[in-house]
Design a protein around this motif. Sequence first.
Motif, PDB file in Angstrom:
ATOM      1  N   GLU A  79      13.480  34.238  79.240  1.00  0.00           N
ATOM      2  CA  GLU A  79      13.114  35.028  80.429  1.00  0.00           C
ATOM      3  C   GLU A  79      12.874  36.424  80.527  1.00  0.00           C
ATOM      4  O   GLU A  79      11.943  36.890  81.056  1.00  0.00           O
ATOM      5  N   SER A  80      13.319  37.033  79.340  1.00  0.00           N
ATOM      6  CA  SER A  80      13.072  38.377  79.257  1.00  0.00           C
ATOM      7  C   SER A  80      11.834  38.657  78.598  1.00  0.00           C
ATOM      8  O   SER A  80      11.192  39.815  78.615  1.00  0.00           O
ATOM      9  N   LEU A  81      11.370  37.721  77.737  1.00  0.00           N
ATOM     10  CA  LEU A  81      10.287  37.806  76.975  1.00  0.00           C
ATOM     11  C   LEU A  81       9.003  37.647  77.851  1.00  0.00           C
ATOM     12  O   LEU A  81       7.799  37.974  77.743  1.00  0.00           O
ATOM     13  N   ILE A  82       8.998  36.535  78.719  1.00  0.00           N
ATOM     14  CA  ILE A  82       7.907  36.098  79.676  1.00  0.00           C
ATOM     15  C   ILE A  82       6.853  37.105  80.358  1.00  0.00           C
ATOM     16  O   ILE A  82       5.690  37.057  80.295  1.00  0.00           O
ATOM     17  N   PRO A  83       7.663  38.116  80.925  1.00  0.00           N
ATOM     18  CA  PRO A  83       6.711  39.042  81.423  1.00  0.00           C
ATOM     19  C   PRO A  83       5.821  39.655  80.273  1.00  0.00           C
ATOM     20  O   PRO A  83       4.669  40.285  81.126  1.00  0.00           O
ATOM     21  N   ILE A 141       4.288  38.204  77.893  1.00  0.00           N
ATOM     22  CA  ILE A 141       3.254  37.476  77.310  1.00  0.00           C
ATOM     23  C   ILE A 141       2.922  36.386  78.507  1.00  0.00           C
ATOM     24  O   ILE A 141       2.061  35.351  78.194  1.00  0.00           O
ATOM     25  N   ILE A 142       2.989  36.758  79.489  1.00  0.00           N
ATOM     26  CA  ILE A 142       2.610  35.714  80.851  1.00  0.00           C
ATOM     27  C   ILE A 142       1.097  35.473  80.886  1.00  0.00           C
ATOM     28  O   ILE A 142       0.689  34.454  81.370  1.00  0.00           O
ATOM     29  N   LYS A 143       0.281  36.390  80.464  1.00  0.00           N
ATOM     30  CA  LYS A 143      -1.260  36.048  80.433  1.00  0.00           C
ATOM     31  C   LYS A 143      -1.681  35.008  79.365  1.00  0.00           C
ATOM     32  O   LYS A 143      -2.637  34.762  79.127  1.00  0.00           O
ATOM     33  N   ALA A 199       7.080  31.693  74.021  1.00  0.00           N
ATOM     34  CA  ALA A 199       8.064  32.504  74.123  1.00  0.00           C
ATOM     35  C   ALA A 199       9.096  31.958  73.335  1.00  0.00           C
ATOM     36  O   ALA A 199       9.896  32.820  72.450  1.00  0.00           O
ATOM     37  N   SER A 200       9.454  30.667  73.288  1.00  0.00           N
ATOM     38  CA  SER A 200      10.575  30.167  72.485  1.00  0.00           C
ATOM     39  C   SER A 200      10.333  30.041  71.126  1.00  0.00           C
ATOM     40  O   SER A 200      11.222  30.252  70.395  1.00  0.00           O
ATOM     41  N   TRP A 201       8.920  29.912  70.676  1.00  0.00           N
ATOM     42  CA  TRP A 201       8.687  29.805  69.226  1.00  0.00           C
ATOM     43  C   TRP A 201       8.985  31.473  68.734  1.00  0.00           C
ATOM     44  O   TRP A 201       9.468  31.519  67.821  1.00  0.00           O
TER      45      TRP A 201
END
Length: 61
Positions: free
Chosen positions: A10-14, A16-18, A26-28
Motif C-alpha cells: 500500500e505504501s509503494l503503490i502511489p 508506481i500507480i502509472k 509492487a509485491s515483486w
Amino acid sequence: MQSLSVSNIESLIPHIIKVRNFGTKASWIIEIAKTIQDDKNIPLTMDELISLKGIEENQQM
C-alpha cells in the motif's frame, strides 16, 4: 533496499500507480528487496538479476 524490505504494498503503490499491473509489481519489488536486503547485495550479472522474481531477460536485440 533496507527500507523497501520492511515496506508494504500500500505504501509503494502511489509511487508506481502509472505502471501496468502495479499491484503485482509492487509485491515483486518488496519481495526482491527482502531477498537482497542491502544495496551491497544487488546482483551484478544478468544471470543473478533474472533469478529475481519478476525480472526477465529481454530477448530483443
